[in-house]
Design a protein around this motif. Structure first.
Motif: not given
Length: 427
Positions: A155-156, A265-266, A335, A338
């Motif tokens: 996500s990053y 989350r990553m 991200a 987020m």
């Protein structure tokens, strides 16, 4: 016309620059020497962090001031990921991405004829673009790029946009470059790629096949792997890799966080427990191996508790070294939007805490290797008192007394722990 290439970022970028250089020389351009004023300056950029973009822009502006008459060509990940922004750079005469970097000789020749700014950024192809010629390396270890692209979409990460989907190099081409470097005197090959663990998934092969190919030359004594994603290292694959005795027992296994909530989350595809099992399997198959890693601090939404869990996991794992870096917002990634982005001062505190652990972990790993006799690949003499080299498990060594030349592999007993190295004597 004389050219220079300035490379930012990772080992894959370095390999791309070597391929560009070989193409330029083949087309009649000359690599400038240290005291030459270049006619052409090629900047191979990195975009993995926001700071990487800033460094690229500052460098391009400086080059225009330093070499006002030179042709400045910008390539690499930054233009590929952010083509509209890169195209607006007034200091660049040619802007192209990773997909077109081997066409730079033709683009430069076109610019010489037309004197018109050129922007050529194409989508990535679906197959690995095999280099047609190779460049000699003055480095002790020869790097061979065997894979490009990534399908993981953490996500990053902006890299799938900058590098495209997974594409693997054929074994015949790997063997050809291996033999080229062996004839040049290299004894260690480093296999590198954007997502090295996925090598071969698109062409019916595996990383084991590439390692075996790299090792299959009697002049090559060591094969090393660059950064690996952990989840594809199954027990079966690790066992097969351990059969190749030339494979160096050093594995840079990207972690990013030791907290499962943060990993989710990553969009990382493993848990901390699964990662720990992989590390255990590597240590069983390669006794005494070094396991190094990357850890990100300050990711979006990372609480104090999550960071402390990551810190504790890193300490429990006993890494040989940790590359610590702070999260950087990249436009175009999940991200970036987020909530609960972490303030910079908190990122800095967490960075310092994780970095202190990294220093301590490296010292502990060095201490575990004291009095062992290791095979050291000699790099250079940097002082009248000692020569420098690296062990198979990637410990930097200063060897006091005796003589050895670059590319020699010698037996060394490790005798003392320094700040960032071990001291040793020739056995």
């Amino acid at each position: 016309m004389k050219f220079i290439i300035l490379t930012q970022g990772c080992k894959v970028n370095r390999c791309d620059s070597d391929a560009i250089s070989a193409s330029m020389i083949y087309e009649g351009f000359t690599l400038a020497k240290n005291d030459d004023i270049p006619d052409i300056v090629i900047v191979n950029t990195c975009t993995v962090t926001e700071n990487g973009d800033k460094k690229a822009k500052r460098l391009i502006s400086k080059l225009r001031r330093d070499y006002p008459a030179a042709i400045i060509a910008v390539t690499g990940c930054y233009p590929q990921a952010f083509p509209e922004e890169a195209a607006l750079n007034d200091c660049a005469d040619i802007v192209t991405g990773n997909s077109e970097n081997l066409n730079l000789p033709a683009l430069i020749s076109e610019y010489i004829r037309k004197k018109e700014k050129t922007v050529r950024i194409s989508p990535h192809e679906n197959v690995f673009r095999e280099p047609e010629r190779f460049a000699s390396s003055d480095m002790t270890r020869a790097f061979i790029k065997i894979e490009d692209g990534c399908d993981r979409f953490c996500s990053y990460c902006i890299i799938p946009k900058a590098r495209g989907r997974i594409r693997s190099r054929c074994l015949e081409s790997i063997a050809a470059e291996r033999d080229f470097h062996a004839r040049d005197g290299h004894k260690e090959i480093v296999l590198t790629g954007i997502n090295l663990s996925c090598y071969g998934s698109d062409i019916g092969l595996s990383l084991f096949d590439a390692i075996k190919t790299a090792a299959d030359n009697p002049l090559i004594e060591r094969v090393r792997l660059s950064s690996l994603e952990p989840e594809l290292l199954t027990p079966e694959r690790i066992e097969k890799m351990s059969r190749i005795k030339k494979l160096c027992p050093h594995f840079h296994l990207s972690l990013q966080s030791g907290c499962d909530v943060t990993l989710k989350r990553m969009n990382r595809r493993y848990t901390s427990g699964e990662y720990a099992k992989i590390v255990g399997n590597l240590r069983s198959a390669f006794p005494g191996c070094a396991v190094t890693t990357d850890i990100m601090v300050g990711f979006a939404g990372e609480t104090d508790e999550e960071f402390e869990r990551s810190l504790s996991f890193a300490k429990e794992t006993g890494f040989a070294r940790i590359h610590v870096f702070t999260y950087s917002v990249r436009p175009g990634t999940a991200a970036a939007s987020m909530p609960n982005q972490i303030p910079e001062e908190i990122k800095e505190r967490r960075y310092q805490a994780m970095n202190r652990l990294s220093i301590s972990a490296q010292q502990d790993f060095f201490a575990k290797n004291m009095n062992a006799v290791q095979k050291v690949l000699i790099e250079r003499r940097t002082s009248p008192e000692y020569i420098n080299g690296y062990t198979e498990n990637y410990i930097p060594v200063r060897i006091y007394g005796g003589n050895a030349a670059k590319h020699d592999i010698i037996n060394v007993r490790l005798t003392d722990v320094g700040e960032n190295f071990c001291a040793g004597i020739i056995v």
